[in-house]
Design an enzyme around this catalytic site. Structure first.
Site, PDB file in Angstrom:
ATOM      1  N   GLU A 121       5.135  -5.196   6.906  1.00  0.00           N
ATOM      2  CA  GLU A 121       4.417  -4.267   7.791  1.00  0.00           C
ATOM      3  C   GLU A 121       5.033  -4.177   9.178  1.00  0.00           C
ATOM      4  O   GLU A 121       5.046  -3.123   9.813  1.00  0.00           O
ATOM      5  CB  GLU A 121       2.941  -4.682   7.925  1.00  0.00           C
ATOM      6  CG  GLU A 121       2.071  -4.289   6.744  1.00  0.00           C
ATOM      7  CD  GLU A 121       2.053  -5.330   5.636  1.00  0.00           C
ATOM      8  OE1 GLU A 121       2.976  -6.185   5.578  1.00  0.00           O
ATOM      9  OE2 GLU A 121       1.114  -5.294   4.826  1.00  0.00           O
ATOM     10  N   ALA A 134       0.865  -1.172   0.000  1.00  0.00           N
ATOM     11  CA  ALA A 134       0.000   0.000   0.000  1.00  0.00           C
ATOM     12  C   ALA A 134       0.903   1.224   0.000  1.00  0.00           C
ATOM     13  O   ALA A 134       2.078   1.135   0.390  1.00  0.00           O
ATOM     14  CB  ALA A 134      -0.905  -0.013   1.224  1.00  0.00           C
ATOM     15  N   GLU A 144      -1.364  -8.847  -0.522  1.00  0.00           N
ATOM     16  CA  GLU A 144      -2.788  -9.080  -0.210  1.00  0.00           C
ATOM     17  C   GLU A 144      -3.644  -8.999  -1.468  1.00  0.00           C
ATOM     18  O   GLU A 144      -4.579  -9.783  -1.640  1.00  0.00           O
ATOM     19  CB  GLU A 144      -3.261  -8.071   0.842  1.00  0.00           C
ATOM     20  CG  GLU A 144      -2.671  -8.391   2.211  1.00  0.00           C
ATOM     21  CD  GLU A 144      -2.922  -7.320   3.253  1.00  0.00           C
ATOM     22  OE1 GLU A 144      -2.663  -6.141   2.958  1.00  0.00           O
ATOM     23  OE2 GLU A 144      -3.373  -7.657   4.355  1.00  0.00           O
ATOM     24  N   GLY A 170       0.316  -4.763   1.084  1.00  0.00           N
ATOM     25  CA  GLY A 170      -0.970  -4.686   0.383  1.00  0.00           C
ATOM     26  C   GLY A 170      -0.899  -5.261  -1.022  1.00  0.00           C
ATOM     27  O   GLY A 170      -1.905  -5.743  -1.554  1.00  0.00           O
TER      28      GLY A 170
HETATM   29  C1  HXC Z   1       5.043   4.323  -1.359  1.00  0.00           C
HETATM   30  C2  HXC Z   1       6.864   3.299  -2.336  1.00  0.00           C
HETATM   31  C3  HXC Z   1       6.494   2.057  -1.766  1.00  0.00           C
HETATM   32  C4  HXC Z   1       5.302   2.012  -0.964  1.00  0.00           C
HETATM   33  C5  HXC Z   1       8.295   1.751  -2.906  1.00  0.00           C
HETATM   34  N1  HXC Z   1       7.991   3.056  -3.048  1.00  0.00           N
HETATM   35  N2  HXC Z   1       7.390   1.119  -2.157  1.00  0.00           N
HETATM   36  N3  HXC Z   1       6.151   4.401  -2.133  1.00  0.00           N
HETATM   37  N4  HXC Z   1       4.619   3.161  -0.801  1.00  0.00           N
HETATM   38  N5  HXC Z   1       4.867   0.878  -0.426  1.00  0.00           N
HETATM   39  C6  HXC Z   1       8.712   4.079  -3.802  1.00  0.00           C
HETATM   40  C7  HXC Z   1      10.017   4.472  -3.120  1.00  0.00           C
HETATM   41  O1  HXC Z   1       9.753   5.417  -2.113  1.00  0.00           O
HETATM   42  C8  HXC Z   1      10.780   5.056  -4.284  1.00  0.00           C
HETATM   43  O2  HXC Z   1      10.314   6.367  -4.549  1.00  0.00           O
HETATM   44  C9  HXC Z   1      10.369   4.194  -5.469  1.00  0.00           C
HETATM   45  O3  HXC Z   1       9.127   3.573  -5.059  1.00  0.00           O
HETATM   46  C10 HXC Z   1      11.358   3.110  -5.776  1.00  0.00           C
HETATM   47  O4  HXC Z   1      11.615   2.369  -4.582  1.00  0.00           O
HETATM   48  P1  HXC Z   1      13.104   2.139  -3.972  1.00  0.00           P
HETATM   49  O5  HXC Z   1      12.943   1.908  -2.538  1.00  0.00           O
HETATM   50  O6  HXC Z   1      14.011   3.216  -4.406  1.00  0.00           O
HETATM   51  O7  HXC Z   1      13.497   0.797  -4.746  1.00  0.00           O
HETATM   52  P2  HXC Z   1      14.441  -0.378  -4.209  1.00  0.00           P
HETATM   53  O8  HXC Z   1      15.674   0.189  -3.557  1.00  0.00           O
HETATM   54  O9  HXC Z   1      14.592  -1.302  -5.366  1.00  0.00           O
HETATM   55  O10 HXC Z   1      13.639  -1.108  -3.049  1.00  0.00           O
HETATM   56  C11 HXC Z   1      12.466  -1.800  -3.355  1.00  0.00           C
HETATM   57  C12 HXC Z   1      11.705  -2.169  -2.063  1.00  0.00           C
HETATM   58  C13 HXC Z   1      11.451  -0.889  -1.232  1.00  0.00           C
HETATM   59  C14 HXC Z   1      12.523  -3.171  -1.244  1.00  0.00           C
HETATM   60  C15 HXC Z   1      10.383  -2.832  -2.489  1.00  0.00           C
HETATM   61  O11 HXC Z   1      10.890   0.117  -2.083  1.00  0.00           O
HETATM   62  C16 HXC Z   1      10.517  -1.085  -0.083  1.00  0.00           C
HETATM   63  O12 HXC Z   1      10.889  -1.612   0.953  1.00  0.00           O
HETATM   64  N6  HXC Z   1       9.263  -0.606  -0.214  1.00  0.00           N
HETATM   65  C17 HXC Z   1       8.280  -0.627   0.857  1.00  0.00           C
HETATM   66  C18 HXC Z   1       7.733  -2.018   1.034  1.00  0.00           C
HETATM   67  C19 HXC Z   1       6.688  -2.061   2.172  1.00  0.00           C
HETATM   68  O13 HXC Z   1       7.010  -1.734   3.316  1.00  0.00           O
HETATM   69  N7  HXC Z   1       5.474  -2.456   1.864  1.00  0.00           N
HETATM   70  C20 HXC Z   1       4.407  -2.569   2.816  1.00  0.00           C
HETATM   71  C21 HXC Z   1       3.666  -1.254   2.900  1.00  0.00           C
HETATM   72  S1  HXC Z   1       2.472  -1.298   4.215  1.00  0.00           S
HETATM   73  P3  HXC Z   1      11.335   7.589  -4.762  1.00  0.00           P
HETATM   74  O14 HXC Z   1      10.430   8.784  -4.848  1.00  0.00           O
HETATM   75  O15 HXC Z   1      12.256   7.587  -3.585  1.00  0.00           O
HETATM   76  O16 HXC Z   1      12.030   7.251  -6.045  1.00  0.00           O
HETATM   77  C22 HXC Z   1       1.138  -2.071   3.544  1.00  0.00           C
HETATM   78  C23 HXC Z   1      -0.054  -2.185   4.437  1.00  0.00           C
HETATM   79  C24 HXC Z   1      -1.259  -2.724   3.708  1.00  0.00           C
HETATM   80  O17 HXC Z   1       1.158  -2.504   2.454  1.00  0.00           O
HETATM   81  C25 HXC Z   1      -2.514  -2.419   4.453  1.00  0.00           C
HETATM   82  C26 HXC Z   1      -3.763  -2.892   3.750  1.00  0.00           C
HETATM   83  C27 HXC Z   1      -4.108  -2.244   2.461  1.00  0.00           C
END
Ligand code: HXC
Length: 257
Positions: free
Chosen positions: A131, A65, A111, A108
């Site tokens: 998460e 998400a 999911e 998400g």
């Molecule tokens: C917003 C995101 C994002 C996310 C990545 N980006 N995931 N933005 N929400 N979930 C953005 C980064 O900020 C970045 O933007 C661009 O995408 C590229 O990502 P990088 O991190 O630079 O790429 P990389 O180094 O290859 O790393 C990939 C990654 C990492 C390991 C997937 O992006 C990451 O850890 N993302 C978050 C994963 C996460 O925590 N997901 C769960 C979210 S909570 P910029 O502007 O810097 O270029 C959730 C709750 C669900 O999902 C609830 C129910 C709906």
């Protein structure tokens, strides 16, 4: 299509929904959930469509998400927003949904992938619920579905670590159906969708309904439910056609009626 966060198309009875926020690894924001629902429900109503394929891009199915959108939320704003109403409606789609996953499939995004009935993944796909590293936990069914798929011990292990599992691990734990070379995942998903599309559509949907009911029902209740749906199919033209075609030694021509 007129969407901003997804791209949709229909070819040979197969609808394709592609997540399209590549700059943020297809992070799922609220407009995307609304557009996904609109697309899924439209295809579910569209007689031309027999199955729906859901995919992202080569780098990411979806990295979760949208964290930017969530970071200032509080419990009351989330309750008032009631965003999970739309996620709940995803579970009411009757047609087969085939997921094709490349790259990151987190939070998400995982999911959403688990909302697909069948999941094909690339050898380099990564699945996980990070998460716990953000101070939250899955909220759109991840905890529940992962537990039902892999069992409580394994689910806790993965949910507590928050680290990604490989496609092979996901396959081994029954979370996905097949592991495929990255460049072939979408093609294989479409191929599978076309085969399912050639089967009797009413059977396809009642089997889907019965399988999901059986997760919550007792064996007895599940079998009663199955029997009613079995009887129901004997009111269809396709049952007459399917059995007649068998006797006449020719392929059946199903109409979905
Ligand atoms: C917003 C995101 C994002 C996310 C990545 N980006 N995931 N933005 N929400 N979930 C953005 C980064 O900020 C970045 O933007 C661009 O995408 C590229 O990502 P990088 O991190 O630079 O790429 P990389 O180094 O290859 O790393 C990939 C990654 C990492 C390991 C997937 O992006 C990451 O850890 N993302 C978050 C994963 C996460 O925590 N997901 C769960 C979210 S909570 P910029 O502007 O810097 O270029 C959730 C709750 C669900 O999902 C609830 C129910 C709906």
């Amino acid at each position: 299509s007129n969407y901003e966060t997804i791209i949709t198309s229909v070819e040979d009875g197969i609808a394709l929904i592609q997540l399209n926020r590549p700059r943020v690894l297809n992070a799922i924001n609220r407009p995307m959930v609304t557009e996904l629902l609109d697309a899924f429900e439209g295809f579910d109503r569209n007689d031309e469509v027999k199955a729906i394929v859901l995919t992202g891009n080569q780098r990411a199915f979806a990295a979760g998400a949208d964290i930017d959108e969530m970071k200032e939320d509080d419990s009351v704003s989330l309750e008032l927003l009631n965003q999970f109403k739309e996620w709940d409606r995803l579970a009411t789609i009757k047609k087969p949904i085939i997921g094709a996953v490349n790259g990151y499939c987190f939070g998400g995004g995982f999911e959403l992938a688990l909302c697909a009935d069948i999941l094909f993944a690339a050898e380099n796909a990564q699945f996980g619920f990070p998460e716990i590293k953000l101070g939250v936990m899955p909220g759109a069914g991840g905890t529940v579905k992962l537990t039902k798929l892999m069992g409580q011990k394994k689910a806790l292990e993965w949910l507590w670590l928050g680290d990604p599992m490989t496609a092979d691990e996901a396959l081994q734990y029954g979370v996905i159906n097949r592991v495929i070379a990255p460049e072939l995942v979408l093609e294989e998903a479409k191929k599978y969708a076309r085969i399912v599309a050639s089967r009797a559509p009413l059977s396809t949907r009642l089997i889907k309904e019965t399988v999901y009911k059986s997760i919550d029902y007792s064996t007895y209740e599940g079998m009663q439910f199955e029997r009613k749906n079995f009887y129901l199919l004997f009111s269809s033209q396709d049952q007459k056609e399917g059995m007649k075609a068998f006797v006449e030694k020719r392929p059946a021509e199903f109409k979905g009626k």
